[in-house]
Design a protein around this motif. Structure first.
Motif, short mmCIF file in Angstrom:
data_model
loop_
_atom_site.label_atom_id
_atom_site.label_comp_id
_atom_site.label_asym_id
_atom_site.label_seq_id
_atom_site.Cartn_x
_atom_site.Cartn_y
_atom_site.Cartn_z
N UNK A 30 29.25 66.63 30.54
CA UNK A 30 28.59 66.27 29.54
C UNK A 30 28.29 64.51 29.52
N UNK A 31 28.96 63.85 30.48
CA UNK A 31 28.95 62.44 30.44
C UNK A 31 27.64 62.02 31.03
N UNK A 32 26.89 61.10 30.17
CA UNK A 32 25.72 60.68 30.65
C UNK A 32 25.57 60.18 32.09
N UNK A 33 26.61 59.31 32.64
CA UNK A 33 26.60 58.90 33.93
C UNK A 33 26.88 59.85 35.05
N UNK A 34 27.03 61.02 34.73
CA UNK A 34 27.06 62.07 35.84
C UNK A 34 25.99 62.18 36.83
N UNK A 35 24.80 61.88 36.22
CA UNK A 35 23.65 62.21 37.07
C UNK A 35 23.72 60.94 38.20
N UNK A 36 23.76 61.43 39.35
CA UNK A 36 24.03 60.35 40.45
C UNK A 36 22.85 59.61 40.88
N UNK A 37 22.94 58.49 41.22
CA UNK A 37 22.08 57.51 41.92
C UNK A 37 21.97 57.71 43.43
N UNK A 38 20.57 58.12 43.74
CA UNK A 38 20.27 58.86 44.97
C UNK A 38 19.21 57.93 45.35
N UNK A 39 18.65 58.25 46.69
CA UNK A 39 17.50 57.42 47.36
C UNK A 39 16.27 58.42 47.11
N UNK A 64 19.91 43.92 40.80
CA UNK A 64 19.92 45.25 40.12
C UNK A 64 20.09 46.12 41.54
N UNK A 65 19.04 45.94 42.55
CA UNK A 65 19.21 46.87 43.65
C UNK A 65 20.59 46.83 44.32
N UNK A 66 21.21 46.02 44.40
CA UNK A 66 22.41 45.65 45.14
C UNK A 66 23.39 46.48 44.24
N UNK A 67 23.29 46.07 42.94
CA UNK A 67 24.34 46.75 42.01
C UNK A 67 24.26 48.38 42.11
N UNK A 68 22.99 48.94 42.04
CA UNK A 68 22.84 50.30 42.25
C UNK A 68 23.36 50.94 43.83
N UNK A 69 23.22 50.12 44.53
CA UNK A 69 23.60 50.63 45.94
C UNK A 69 25.10 50.63 46.04
N UNK A 70 25.57 49.51 45.34
CA UNK A 70 27.08 49.67 45.30
C UNK A 70 27.67 50.86 44.39
N UNK A 71 27.06 51.20 43.25
CA UNK A 71 27.21 52.19 42.27
C UNK A 71 27.01 53.49 43.24
N UNK A 72 26.07 53.45 44.05
CA UNK A 72 25.66 54.83 44.60
C UNK A 72 26.80 55.25 45.73
N UNK A 73 27.39 54.15 46.35
CA UNK A 73 28.44 54.38 47.26
C UNK A 73 29.59 54.73 46.81
N UNK A 74 30.06 54.30 45.33
CA UNK A 74 31.27 54.71 44.93
C UNK A 74 31.31 55.79 43.92
N UNK A 75 30.28 56.20 43.56
CA UNK A 75 30.09 57.07 42.51
C UNK A 75 30.64 58.47 43.07
#
Length: 202
Positions: A88-97, A191-202
């Protein structure tokens, strides 16, 4: 005076929106509803009719983005999970390519919107910047949808939009808004590099 106040307020909301987007926070969509409501008036008064129109789209897209980030990852109706509370947490939707199959349709949407909006501006408005206005509007349509789907490549669209808008708004004497978009273009890179980092550790 009223226009300057709205522009300043819109700039502040835009900075909040940018910070939340940088952090990939679902609450960016709240600012994403408030900001276009403000800029509907700002852009109409400035004669940026395509930008005026796209802010109506932004309102709709913000609602879509909010719901998709909340529940878009729940694709299997009958799926039960021991982590139901975490889901139910909003952040559960993953960042993807962005899926490769999406690039051609997105390019088609951009070209169709770019030409169509430019034609409308030339034929039915007194806009003196129809092509630049339609370019940023068409690319924003694509970028906003990619953001709603949480595709990391959405930042490339915004980097280009922000750079073009920065110059366009200086030309239109919207200096606060131009400064905002200048900041957008810089932070969009981070922001792009931040999202890339988040995508790798999510």
């Amino acid at each position: 005076m009223e226009l300057n106040f709205l522009e300043i307020f819109g700039t502040i909301v835009g900075l909040v929106y940018l910070w939340l987007e940088y952090r990939a926070s679902i609450y960016l969509w709240i600012a994403g509803i408030v900001m276009p409501a403000i800029y509907i008036f700002v852009y109409y008064k400035a004669g940026l009719y395509a930008d005026f129109g796209i802010n109506i789209y932004y309102l709709i897209a913000a609602i879509y983005g909010w719901f998709f980030w909340m529940w878009g990852h729940r694709k299997k109706k009958g799926e039960q999970s021991a982590d139901a509370s975490a889901d139910n947490k909003p952040q559960d939707l993953p960042i993807v390519h962005t899926p490769r199959k999406c690039y051609l349709p997105l390019f088609g949407v951009f070209i169709f919107a770019f030409i169509g909006i430019a034609w409308i501006l030339i034929e039915y408005t007194d806009s003196n910047v129809p092509w630049l206005d339609s370019f940023t509007t068409a690319l924003s349509i694509v970028g906003m949808w990619m953001l709603a789907r949480k595709y990391v490549e959405q930042w490339f669209a915004w980097i280009l939009v922000d750079i073009v808008c920065c110059g366009l708004y200086i030309y239109k004497d919207l200096y606060f808004t131009s400064a905002l978009y200048g900041l957008y273009s810089i932070i969009a890179i981070f922001g792009y590099f931040k999202w890339k980092k988040l995508m790798n550790v999510q």
